[in-house]
Write an enzyme that holds these catalytic residues in place. Sequence first.
Site, PDB file in Angstrom:
ATOM      1  N   SER A 143      -4.943   5.557  17.469  1.00 36.85           N
ATOM      2  CA  SER A 143      -4.806   4.388  16.607  1.00 36.85           C
ATOM      3  C   SER A 143      -3.370   4.370  16.110  1.00 36.85           C
ATOM      4  CB  SER A 143      -5.764   4.511  15.417  1.00 36.85           C
ATOM      5  OG  SER A 143      -5.457   3.567  14.392  1.00 36.85           O
ATOM      6  N   TYR A 156      -9.684   8.967   8.072  1.00 38.27           N
ATOM      7  CA  TYR A 156      -9.429   8.346   9.366  1.00 38.27           C
ATOM      8  C   TYR A 156      -8.026   8.674   9.858  1.00 38.27           C
ATOM      9  CZ  TYR A 156      -9.359   4.706  12.985  1.00 38.27           C
ATOM     10  OH  TYR A 156      -9.276   4.036  14.179  1.00 38.27           O
TER      11      TYR A 156
END
Length: 267
Positions: A143, A156
Amino acid sequence: MSDLSGRTAFVTGSVQGIGLAVAKALAVAGARIAVHGLASPGQAEEAVATLKAAGAPDARFFDADMRDVAAIEIMMAAVAEWGGPDILVNNAGIQKTVSLAEADADTWDAIIGVNLSGVFHTMRLALPGMAERGFGRVINIASVHGLVASVNKAPYVASKFGVVGMSKVAALEYAAAGTKATGGVTVNCIAPGWTETAIIEPQVAARAEHFGGDRDKGIADLLKEKQPSIRTSDPSEIGELALWLCNPVAHNVTGTTIPVDGDWTAQ
């Protein structure tokens, strides 16, 4: 286009979104697809049928909770018995937007377990076989949050930074495996920015509320803070990049993280 005839690809989290798009791109190129994800029997059957229709000579669903090491080991043994993986795409992931003050141990453990530990266990089990065969591709869907941080995403961001770092280590350890002729063994990350998947829907919905429920305006408002292109990516675009990384000509592209983020991480 890469010809993946005779190759077996295992794509985690591949019943929808980016994972399904990646699996479909590999299927179109002729790979057999090992499908995985949180899915009902009907959803699993639908994903398998979709990939066979796309061109996969075979597709099969494999099930494991990515937080459960024993389950992962059983699943990877089953995939190996099925004939792979020559290509491993770690896409399964979860996210929860929460501040450090409000995050709890369960949230941390779940996100790290799926997004980071699960990737570690599939790689450690898949890479030795790839090295023996002289060809292998590991593509970890990281990501932009494996490269830069955002507020309210500590678990995350930690998981994705971990994936990027761990992938570099794996790439170094297997850099000399195989040859140019066999295609070698590479380990890379793709780092999507805002992409049209279910994982961003809660944030889109929250922004849309400020515009009377107008989803397009909500997306534009969300993107303008981070992604200069003001355009989301389609999951199929991630699939095409993953397919290129599987091409033998990409034998020296390893240990890298490729952003698909509309210039987000260039800032």
